[in-house]
Scaffold this motif. Structure first.
Motif, PDB file in Angstrom:
ATOM      1  N   GLY A   1       0.841  -1.204   0.000  1.00 32.45           N
ATOM      2  CA  GLY A   1       0.000   0.000   0.000  1.00 32.45           C
ATOM      3  C   GLY A   1       0.865   1.240   0.000  1.00 32.45           C
ATOM      4  N   ARG A   2       0.315   2.322   0.540  1.00 30.08           N
ATOM      5  CA  ARG A   2       1.016   3.612   0.462  1.00 30.08           C
ATOM      6  C   ARG A   2       2.380   3.587   1.137  1.00 30.08           C
ATOM      7  N   MET A   3       2.412   3.112   2.373  1.00 30.32           N
ATOM      8  CA  MET A   3       3.662   3.154   3.127  1.00 30.32           C
ATOM      9  C   MET A   3       4.673   2.121   2.620  1.00 30.32           C
ATOM     10  N   GLY A   4       4.195   0.901   2.362  1.00 27.22           N
ATOM     11  CA  GLY A   4       5.093  -0.157   1.874  1.00 27.22           C
ATOM     12  C   GLY A   4       5.758   0.270   0.579  1.00 27.22           C
TER      13      GLY A   4
ATOM     14  N   TYR B   1       4.752  -9.057  -1.724  1.00 28.41           N
ATOM     15  CA  TYR B   1       3.488  -9.793  -1.685  1.00 28.41           C
ATOM     16  C   TYR B   1       2.394  -8.911  -1.104  1.00 28.41           C
ATOM     17  N   ASP B   2       1.209  -9.000  -1.670  1.00 33.17           N
ATOM     18  CA  ASP B   2       0.048  -8.277  -1.148  1.00 33.17           C
ATOM     19  C   ASP B   2      -1.176  -9.128  -1.466  1.00 33.17           C
ATOM     20  N   VAL B   3      -2.168  -9.099  -0.571  1.00 29.55           N
ATOM     21  CA  VAL B   3      -3.392  -9.854  -0.864  1.00 29.55           C
ATOM     22  C   VAL B   3      -4.104  -9.283  -2.095  1.00 29.55           C
ATOM     23  N   ARG B   4      -3.787  -8.030  -2.427  1.00 28.54           N
ATOM     24  CA  ARG B   4      -4.353  -7.426  -3.646  1.00 28.54           C
ATOM     25  C   ARG B   4      -3.308  -7.548  -4.745  1.00 28.54           C
ATOM     26  N   PRO B   5      -3.476  -8.523  -5.658  1.00 25.29           N
ATOM     27  CA  PRO B   5      -2.451  -8.741  -6.687  1.00 25.29           C
ATOM     28  C   PRO B   5      -2.150  -7.475  -7.486  1.00 25.29           C
TER      29      PRO B   5
ATOM     30  N   CYS C   1       4.179  -4.205   6.245  1.00 18.26           N
ATOM     31  CA  CYS C   1       3.555  -2.916   5.922  1.00 18.26           C
ATOM     32  C   CYS C   1       2.063  -3.066   5.686  1.00 18.26           C
ATOM     33  N   THR C   2       1.439  -4.020   6.373  1.00 19.15           N
ATOM     34  CA  THR C   2      -0.021  -4.122   6.302  1.00 19.15           C
ATOM     35  C   THR C   2      -0.604  -3.240   7.391  1.00 19.15           C
ATOM     36  N   LYS C   3      -1.933  -3.076   7.373  1.00 21.90           N
ATOM     37  CA  LYS C   3      -2.602  -2.338   8.448  1.00 21.90           C
ATOM     38  C   LYS C   3      -2.405  -3.126   9.758  1.00 21.90           C
ATOM     39  N   PRO C   4      -2.419  -2.422  10.898  1.00 15.64           N
ATOM     40  CA  PRO C   4      -2.205  -3.121  12.170  1.00 15.64           C
ATOM     41  C   PRO C   4      -3.112  -4.348  12.345  1.00 15.64           C
ATOM     42  N   ASP C   5      -4.374  -4.240  11.938  1.00 11.73           N
ATOM     43  CA  ASP C   5      -5.314  -5.358  12.119  1.00 11.73           C
ATOM     44  C   ASP C   5      -4.905  -6.612  11.339  1.00 11.73           C
TER      45      ASP C   5
ATOM     46  N   SER D   1       8.524  -4.246  11.466  1.00 13.75           N
ATOM     47  CA  SER D   1       7.113  -3.843  11.339  1.00 13.75           C
ATOM     48  C   SER D   1       6.943  -2.341  11.458  1.00 13.75           C
ATOM     49  N   ILE D   2       6.089  -1.789  10.592  1.00 12.13           N
ATOM     50  CA  ILE D   2       5.780  -0.356  10.713  1.00 12.13           C
ATOM     51  C   ILE D   2       4.333  -0.153  11.167  1.00 12.13           C
ATOM     52  N   ALA D   3       3.697  -1.225  11.614  1.00 11.16           N
ATOM     53  CA  ALA D   3       2.277  -1.121  11.996  1.00 11.16           C
ATOM     54  C   ALA D   3       2.110  -0.294  13.267  1.00 11.16           C
ATOM     55  N   ALA D   4       1.288   0.741  13.184  1.00  6.19           N
ATOM     56  CA  ALA D   4       1.092   1.637  14.331  1.00  6.19           C
ATOM     57  C   ALA D   4       0.475   0.873  15.501  1.00  6.19           C
ATOM     58  N   GLY D   5       1.039   1.066  16.669  1.00  7.68           N
ATOM     59  CA  GLY D   5       0.455   0.520  17.902  1.00  7.68           C
ATOM     60  C   GLY D   5       0.744  -0.947  18.169  1.00  7.68           C
TER      61      GLY D   5
ATOM     62  N   MET E   1       8.236   3.486  13.344  1.00  4.46           N
ATOM     63  CA  MET E   1       7.122   4.407  13.081  1.00  4.46           C
ATOM     64  C   MET E   1       7.590   5.500  12.121  1.00  4.46           C
ATOM     65  N   PRO E   2       7.312   5.308  10.824  1.00  6.52           N
ATOM     66  CA  PRO E   2       7.621   6.388   9.870  1.00  6.52           C
ATOM     67  C   PRO E   2       6.471   7.390   9.852  1.00  6.52           C
ATOM     68  N   ASN E   3       6.557   8.444   9.060  1.00  3.54           N
ATOM     69  CA  ASN E   3       5.391   9.318   8.867  1.00  3.54           C
ATOM     70  C   ASN E   3       5.172   9.571   7.373  1.00  3.54           C
ATOM     71  N   THR E   4       4.048  10.191   7.037  1.00  4.84           N
ATOM     72  CA  THR E   4       3.670  10.261   5.616  1.00  4.84           C
ATOM     73  C   THR E   4       4.639  11.050   4.732  1.00  4.84           C
ATOM     74  N   PRO E   5       5.363  12.079   5.211  1.00  2.31           N
ATOM     75  CA  PRO E   5       6.321  12.706   4.298  1.00  2.31           C
ATOM     76  C   PRO E   5       7.386  11.732   3.763  1.00  2.31           C
TER      77      PRO E   5
HETATM   78  N1  LIG Z   1       0.066   6.025   6.372  1.00  5.30           N
HETATM   79  C1  LIG Z   1       0.686   6.548   7.437  1.00  5.30           C
HETATM   80  O1  LIG Z   1       0.660   7.725   7.753  1.00  5.30           O
HETATM   81  C2  LIG Z   1       1.478   5.648   8.338  1.00  5.30           C
HETATM   82  C3  LIG Z   1       2.457   6.180   9.165  1.00  5.30           C
HETATM   83  C4  LIG Z   1       3.195   5.290   9.984  1.00  5.30           C
HETATM   84  C5  LIG Z   1       2.922   3.946   9.950  1.00  5.30           C
HETATM   85  N2  LIG Z   1       1.939   3.477   9.141  1.00  5.30           N
HETATM   86  C6  LIG Z   1       1.639   2.069   9.154  1.00  5.30           C
HETATM   87  O2  LIG Z   1       1.899   1.544   7.869  1.00  5.30           O
HETATM   88  C7  LIG Z   1       1.066   0.419   7.671  1.00  5.30           C
HETATM   89  C8  LIG Z   1       0.508   0.459   6.272  1.00  5.30           C
HETATM   90  O3  LIG Z   1      -0.283   1.617   6.115  1.00  5.30           O
HETATM   91  P1  LIG Z   1      -0.764   2.060   4.665  1.00  5.30           P
HETATM   92  O4  LIG Z   1      -1.389   3.380   4.814  1.00  5.30           O
HETATM   93  O5  LIG Z   1       0.342   1.848   3.677  1.00  5.30           O
HETATM   94  O6  LIG Z   1      -1.901   0.915   4.416  1.00  5.30           O
HETATM   95  P2  LIG Z   1      -2.534   0.433   3.023  1.00  5.30           P
HETATM   96  O7  LIG Z   1      -2.350   1.471   1.967  1.00  5.30           O
HETATM   97  O8  LIG Z   1      -3.911  -0.074   3.342  1.00  5.30           O
HETATM   98  O9  LIG Z   1      -1.617  -0.820   2.609  1.00  5.30           O
HETATM   99  C9  LIG Z   1      -1.675  -2.085   3.217  1.00  5.30           C
HETATM  100  C10 LIG Z   1      -1.687  -3.143   2.116  1.00  5.30           C
HETATM  101  O10 LIG Z   1      -1.541  -4.431   2.728  1.00  5.30           O
HETATM  102  C11 LIG Z   1      -2.500  -5.315   2.136  1.00  5.30           C
HETATM  103  N3  LIG Z   1      -2.766  -6.472   3.010  1.00  5.30           N
HETATM  104  C12 LIG Z   1      -3.756  -6.672   3.917  1.00  5.30           C
HETATM  105  N4  LIG Z   1      -3.633  -7.876   4.510  1.00  5.30           N
HETATM  106  C13 LIG Z   1      -2.539  -8.471   3.958  1.00  5.30           C
HETATM  107  C14 LIG Z   1      -1.901  -9.723   4.171  1.00  5.30           C
HETATM  108  N5  LIG Z   1      -2.379 -10.630   5.048  1.00  5.30           N
HETATM  109  N6  LIG Z   1      -0.801 -10.000   3.435  1.00  5.30           N
HETATM  110  C15 LIG Z   1      -0.312  -9.111   2.531  1.00  5.30           C
HETATM  111  N7  LIG Z   1      -0.887  -7.913   2.293  1.00  5.30           N
HETATM  112  C16 LIG Z   1      -1.975  -7.579   3.012  1.00  5.30           C
HETATM  113  C17 LIG Z   1      -3.686  -4.413   1.947  1.00  5.30           C
HETATM  114  O11 LIG Z   1      -4.656  -4.982   1.108  1.00  5.30           O
HETATM  115  P3  LIG Z   1      -6.227  -4.603   1.441  1.00  5.30           P
HETATM  116  O12 LIG Z   1      -6.383  -3.165   1.101  1.00  5.30           O
HETATM  117  O13 LIG Z   1      -6.998  -5.511   0.546  1.00  5.30           O
HETATM  118  O14 LIG Z   1      -6.448  -4.885   2.904  1.00  5.30           O
HETATM  119  C18 LIG Z   1      -3.025  -3.181   1.357  1.00  5.30           C
HETATM  120  O15 LIG Z   1      -2.768  -3.309  -0.033  1.00  5.30           O
HETATM  121  C19 LIG Z   1      -0.002   0.462   8.767  1.00  5.30           C
HETATM  122  O16 LIG Z   1       0.221  -0.566   9.708  1.00  5.30           O
HETATM  123  C20 LIG Z   1       0.168   1.796   9.410  1.00  5.30           C
HETATM  124  O17 LIG Z   1      -0.096   1.754  10.810  1.00  5.30           O
HETATM  125  C21 LIG Z   1       1.238   4.291   8.306  1.00  5.30           C
END
Ligand SMILES: NC(=O)c1ccc[n+]([C@@H]2O[C@H](COP(=O)([O-])OP(=O)(O)OC[C@H]3O[C@@H](n4cnc5c(N)ncnc54)[C@H](OP(=O)(O)O)[C@@H]3O)[C@@H](O)[C@H]2O)c1
Length: 269
Positions: free
Chosen positions: A9-12, A33-37, A68-72, A95-99, A119-123
């Motif tokens: 996703g965005r951060m990865g 690898y991502d669940v979304r090909p 770099c997936t969402k925390p959940d 891991s960069i997952a928040a929390g 913990m990175p940030n969006t910039p």
């Molecule tokens: N964005 C920020 O400001 C920021 C800052 C610091 C840290 N972070 C951390 O960075 C992480 C990613 O954030 P993001 O904004 O980049 O999220 P994102 O854009 O939603 O990217 C996450 C990607 O992981 C995929 N995914 C979900 N489950 C998976 C699995 N089991 N195996 C492989 N891929 C999987 C998601 O697919 P689906 O969309 O289908 O679920 C999505 O493509 C988060 O944990 C967040 O806490 C983000």
């Protein structure tokens, strides 16, 4: 060293592309690898990073897993890694997952897993990030170097104790939003006093950028730089006095404290 990107996703994507553009790693060093090909296909097409068919391929072929997936979704990934039959301690989990704490990751994977939480940030998306990381109990100095190389490619990076990761979230994690508010408010002040909106926004943005660059490039304390521009009886000290009267300084401190507390609450949930 082979890096496995889990979640494109965005951060990865920002971390992988940033590290490649900074020359810290090559496209050939990554497997994604991502669940979304379609997310991996985009990265392959645009940046030449190879796609893995599944998480198991990443676990088997990589030395570092960049989570770099969402925390959940992190626990799902960790359970799959733990049941993959890979040798304990072979993989570095970054891991960069928040929390999601180091302890949570260690508990869900192996007893002596090498874990780093960052913990990175969006910039970071434009190579101007501010990141912090903390080491798990089995992570080595070599592992820390890998984290610094990757995170440092997209901005500045510091090492902190795990207990301070919520504070990092409250400061640099949430901080870009505070600065956006500041820029917007400064521009509003310009408009209130007659400037066209576009010019006010340009001047406010460049002022924040320039002031931050002054702090960074001179190495001077911000209070010293502030004193240097506030001449006796002048315009700047009049503006500063107005900010002090409205509690600007304590509002900033309270913002970081409130976000830190919220991060702690979310970590417990
Ligand atoms: N964005 C920020 O400001 C920021 C800052 C610091 C840290 N972070 C951390 O960075 C992480 C990613 O954030 P993001 O904004 O980049 O999220 P994102 O854009 O939603 O990217 C996450 C990607 O992981 C995929 N995914 C979900 N489950 C998976 C699995 N089991 N195996 C492989 N891929 C999987 C998601 O697919 P689906 O969309 O289908 O679920 C999505 O493509 C988060 O944990 C967040 O806490 C983000």
């Amino acid at each position: 060293m082979k890096l496995g990107l889990v979640g494109c996703g965005r951060m990865g994507k920002a971390l992988a592309v940033g590290a490649m553009e900074a020359g810290a790693v090559a496209a050939a060093d990554f497997l994604a690898y991502d669940v979304r090909p379609e997310a991996v296909e985009e990265l392959s097409r645009e940046k030449g990073i190879r796609a893995a068919a599944n998480l198991q391929e990443l676990v088997t072929r990589c030395d570092v897993l960049l989570l770099c997936t969402k925390p959940d979704d992190v626990l799902t990934v960790l359970r799959e890694v733990a049941s993959s039959g890979t040798e304990e301690n072979r993989l570095l989990i970054l891991s960069i997952a928040a929390g999601v704490t180091v302890q949570t990751i260690e508990r869900h994977i192996f007893n002596h897993a090498r874990v780093i939480r960052a913990m990175p940030n969006t910039p970071a998306l434009i190579g101007k990030g501010a990141a912090a990381y903390t080491l798990g109990s089995a992570a080595t100095e070599e592992d820390a170097k890998i984290a610094r190389r990757l995170l440092g490619a997209v901005g500045s990076v510091v090492q902190v104790k795990e207990s301070l990761m919520d504070t990092v979230t409250g400061l640099s994690g949430s901080g870009p939003a505070y600065v956006y508010l500041l820029i917007e408010a400064l521009a509003d002040g310009g408009v209130r006093n007659g400037l066209p909106r576009d010019q006010a926004l340009e001047l406010a943005t460049q002022t924040v950028l320039g002031a931050a660059a002054m702090v960074q490039s001179t190495g001077l304390h911000p209070a010293v730089l502030k004193d240097m521009v506030a001449s006796p009886g002048g315009t700047t000290i009049a503006g500063l006095a107005a900010l002090e009267a409205k509690g600007f300084r304590s509002a900033c401190i309270d913002a970081v404290t409130a976000a830190t507390e919220r991060s702690k609450e979310l970590g417990k949930a």
